[in-house]
Enzyme design. Structure first.
Site, mmCIF file in Angstrom:
data_model
loop_
_atom_site.group_PDB
_atom_site.id
_atom_site.type_symbol
_atom_site.label_atom_id
_atom_site.label_comp_id
_atom_site.label_asym_id
_atom_site.label_seq_id
_atom_site.Cartn_x
_atom_site.Cartn_y
_atom_site.Cartn_z
ATOM 1 N N MET A 65 -15.085 36.975 10.757
ATOM 2 C CA MET A 65 -16.199 37.706 10.163
ATOM 3 C C MET A 65 -15.728 38.939 9.402
ATOM 4 S SD MET A 65 -17.810 39.003 13.803
ATOM 5 C CE MET A 65 -17.694 37.337 14.451
ATOM 6 N N CYS A 66 -16.624 39.446 8.561
ATOM 7 C CA CYS A 66 -16.373 40.664 7.796
ATOM 8 C C CYS A 66 -15.178 40.460 6.867
ATOM 9 C CB CYS A 66 -16.180 41.818 8.763
ATOM 10 S SG CYS A 66 -16.208 43.470 8.018
ATOM 11 N N ILE A 67 -14.144 41.277 6.949
ATOM 12 C CA ILE A 67 -12.981 41.183 6.073
ATOM 13 C C ILE A 67 -11.955 40.159 6.568
ATOM 14 C CG2 ILE A 67 -11.658 42.996 7.241
ATOM 15 C CD1 ILE A 67 -11.889 42.440 3.416
#
Length: 221
Positions: free
Chosen positions: A135-137
């Site tokens: 998730m995210c970066i």
């Protein structure tokens, strides 16, 4: 036997470690589903330490494993003790620790290198057809480690999308409340705080990611 999920952390705090809300929401959803988990982190020094009040770098040395233990309430093991044979899936929360400690993406972009133990584990889980969630970066790690042609998302950030494409990844734009699933490679990604403006928004996509990982663990391929 209960399902077992390995969680890889990268410190404690969005600017230089694992994003706290993303990690907590992941652990909460796993627990709600009755899925056992264990946290791991590399026993290495932070690339840099950020004062989360000022947002500025400070001249201070911190250890990624020690800081990650804050998030795991002390229940954590060194990354080099993690083996894919002991778990059914792998999840990486985001936060800039993924770009600073688990890799050097923050400074090297598409020329980045990934922490050798993590790279080997991602390949091990992938080769064993065990689901992987990021998730995210954190999805920027995928094309560098697992090769081209795998669909992932970090949301809509043009710079990061461009880096993923430059490394051979297939970036898919995605809303904060949704996920991108590459069924062939058994990989699930969601933007989380790359797009979220509050914790309830992040929870929508993270819950979908964990739910899909749960479903994938039920399917032997």
């Amino acid at each position: 036997m209960s399902k077992q999920v390995a969680i890889v952390l990268s410190g404690c705090g969005v600017q230089d470690g694992s994003e706290i809300y993303e990690t907590t929401l992941t652990l909460l959803r796993l627990d709600q589903l009755g899925i056992a988990y264990r946290c791991f982190a590399p026993d290495i020094a932070h690339q840099e330490v950020i004062d989360h009040h000022s947002g500025e770098a400070v001249e201070e040395t911190r250890n990624v494993l020690v800081e990650s233990a804050r998030l795991a309430r002390g229940e954590i093991s060194p990354l080099d003790e993690l083996s894919a044979s002991d778990f059914d899936a792998l999840i990486l929360p985001g936060g800039f620790g993924a770009a600073k400690n688990l890799s050097n993406y923050a400074t090297a972009k598409s020329e980045m290198e990934v922490h050798v133990d993590l790279a080997e584990l991602l390949i091990e889980f992938h080769d064993a057809r065990k689901p992987i969630g990021l998730m995210c970066i954190a999805p920027v790690l995928v094309p560098k480690v697992l090769g081209p042609g795998i669909a992932v998302t970090i949301g809509t950030d043009p710079e990061v999308c461009g880096c993923i494409s430059a490394m051979g990844g297939l970036h898919r734009s995605c809303a904060v409340d949704d996920i991108v699933v590459d069924f062939e490679h058994r990989l699930v990604t969601t933007p989380a705080y790359m797009l979220a403006t509050r914790i309830s928004e992040a929870a929508l996509g993270i819950n979908k990611l964990v739910d899909r990982i749960d479903e994938m663990m039920d399917v032997n391929t």
